[in-house]
Write a protein that holds these residues in place. Structure first.
Motif, PDB file in Angstrom:
ATOM      1  N   PRO A 261      -7.618  -7.225  -2.969  1.00 51.90           N
ATOM      2  CA  PRO A 261      -8.206  -5.883  -2.878  1.00 51.90           C
ATOM      3  C   PRO A 261      -7.249  -4.858  -2.274  1.00 51.90           C
ATOM      4  CG  PRO A 261      -9.798  -7.520  -2.169  1.00 51.90           C
ATOM      5  CD  PRO A 261      -8.490  -8.234  -2.393  1.00 51.90           C
ATOM      6  N   ALA A 262      -6.424  -5.290  -1.341  1.00 53.46           N
ATOM      7  CA  ALA A 262      -5.460  -4.363  -0.725  1.00 53.46           C
ATOM      8  C   ALA A 262      -4.415  -3.935  -1.748  1.00 53.46           C
ATOM      9  CB  ALA A 262      -4.794  -5.007   0.479  1.00 53.46           C
ATOM     10  N   GLU A 263      -3.963  -4.883  -2.580  1.00 55.09           N
ATOM     11  CA  GLU A 263      -2.973  -4.547  -3.615  1.00 55.09           C
ATOM     12  C   GLU A 263      -3.580  -3.638  -4.679  1.00 55.09           C
ATOM     13  OE1 GLU A 263      -0.070  -8.451  -3.678  1.00 55.09           O
ATOM     14  OE2 GLU A 263      -2.062  -8.621  -4.581  1.00 55.09           O
ATOM     15  N   LEU A 264      -4.803  -3.924  -5.058  1.00 55.33           N
ATOM     16  CA  LEU A 264      -5.494  -3.061  -6.020  1.00 55.33           C
ATOM     17  C   LEU A 264      -5.665  -1.650  -5.464  1.00 55.33           C
ATOM     18  CD1 LEU A 264      -8.250  -5.425  -7.471  1.00 55.33           C
ATOM     19  CD2 LEU A 264      -6.270  -4.481  -8.660  1.00 55.33           C
ATOM     20  N   ASN A 265      -6.020  -1.570  -4.191  1.00 53.82           N
ATOM     21  CA  ASN A 265      -6.188  -0.270  -3.544  1.00 53.82           C
ATOM     22  C   ASN A 265      -4.855   0.477  -3.504  1.00 53.82           C
ATOM     23  OD1 ASN A 265      -7.699   1.730  -2.250  1.00 53.82           O
ATOM     24  ND2 ASN A 265      -7.025   1.006  -0.233  1.00 53.82           N
ATOM     25  N   GLN A 266      -3.770  -0.244  -3.221  1.00 55.32           N
ATOM     26  CA  GLN A 266      -2.444   0.381  -3.177  1.00 55.32           C
ATOM     27  C   GLN A 266      -2.051   0.891  -4.571  1.00 55.32           C
ATOM     28  OE1 GLN A 266       0.702  -2.221  -1.896  1.00 55.32           O
ATOM     29  NE2 GLN A 266       2.189  -0.557  -1.730  1.00 55.32           N
TER      30      GLN A 266
ATOM     31  N   GLU B  37      -4.102   4.037  -5.332  1.00 58.47           N
ATOM     32  CA  GLU B  37      -3.572   5.188  -4.599  1.00 58.47           C
ATOM     33  C   GLU B  37      -2.273   5.691  -5.224  1.00 58.47           C
ATOM     34  OE1 GLU B  37      -3.200   4.287  -0.446  1.00 58.47           O
ATOM     35  OE2 GLU B  37      -5.356   3.982  -0.193  1.00 58.47           O
ATOM     36  N   SER B  38      -1.437   4.761  -5.664  1.00 56.86           N
ATOM     37  CA  SER B  38      -0.184   5.141  -6.316  1.00 56.86           C
ATOM     38  C   SER B  38      -0.461   5.901  -7.609  1.00 56.86           C
ATOM     39  CB  SER B  38       0.653   3.890  -6.596  1.00 56.86           C
ATOM     40  OG  SER B  38       1.804   4.225  -7.330  1.00 56.86           O
ATOM     41  N   LEU B  39      -1.396   5.421  -8.397  1.00 59.72           N
ATOM     42  CA  LEU B  39      -1.759   6.102  -9.645  1.00 59.72           C
ATOM     43  C   LEU B  39      -2.362   7.482  -9.373  1.00 59.72           C
ATOM     44  CD1 LEU B  39      -3.222   3.132 -11.725  1.00 59.72           C
ATOM     45  CD2 LEU B  39      -1.090   4.376 -12.150  1.00 59.72           C
ATOM     46  N   GLU B  40      -3.210   7.570  -8.376  1.00 60.63           N
ATOM     47  CA  GLU B  40      -3.815   8.852  -8.024  1.00 60.63           C
ATOM     48  C   GLU B  40      -2.743   9.836  -7.567  1.00 60.63           C
ATOM     49  OE1 GLU B  40      -6.700   7.666  -5.103  1.00 60.63           O
ATOM     50  OE2 GLU B  40      -8.311   7.503  -6.606  1.00 60.63           O
ATOM     51  N   SER B  41      -1.778   9.354  -6.810  1.00 60.52           N
ATOM     52  CA  SER B  41      -0.690  10.209  -6.341  1.00 60.52           C
ATOM     53  C   SER B  41       0.137  10.711  -7.521  1.00 60.52           C
ATOM     54  CB  SER B  41       0.187   9.432  -5.361  1.00 60.52           C
ATOM     55  OG  SER B  41       1.301  10.203  -4.982  1.00 60.52           O
ATOM     56  N   ARG B  42       0.477   9.813  -8.438  1.00 60.26           N
ATOM     57  CA  ARG B  42       1.244  10.219  -9.621  1.00 60.26           C
ATOM     58  C   ARG B  42       0.463  11.225 -10.468  1.00 60.26           C
ATOM     59  NH1 ARG B  42       3.190   4.877 -12.477  1.00 60.26           N
ATOM     60  NH2 ARG B  42       3.979   6.418 -13.950  1.00 60.26           N
TER      61      ARG B  42
END
Length: 82
Positions: free
Chosen positions: A7-12, A15-20
């Protein structure tokens, strides 16, 4: 491709996709503003070009009228000391 992410990796990744996505949206807005500004400038330059063409046409017509037979131009006159 089946990989098990925590879940932590999925969340990361999320967040990366949202930032991009936010970064891309920002640049799209910036480009949109630049295109709109260029459109306004182009319209202004087209108006200026049309005005200059009209003025050149008027000057050309005035020169042709001055070159009509029987009219003298100032540069054709003999200076008074000759």
């Amino acid at each position: 491709m089946t990989s098990t992410l925590s879940p932590a990796e999925l969340n990361q990744q999320l967040e990366s996709l949202e930032s991009r996505l936010a970064y891309q949206e920002h640049w799209l807005d910036t480009l949109d503003q630049a295109v709109a500004q260029q459109e306004r400038r182009l319209a202004t330059l087209e108006q200026l070009s049309a005005l200059m063409r009209e003025r050149l046409r008027e000057q050309h017509q005035a020169l042709q009228a001055n070159d009509a037979p029987g009219t003298s131009r100032p540069e054709d006159d003999i200076p008074p000391h000759y």
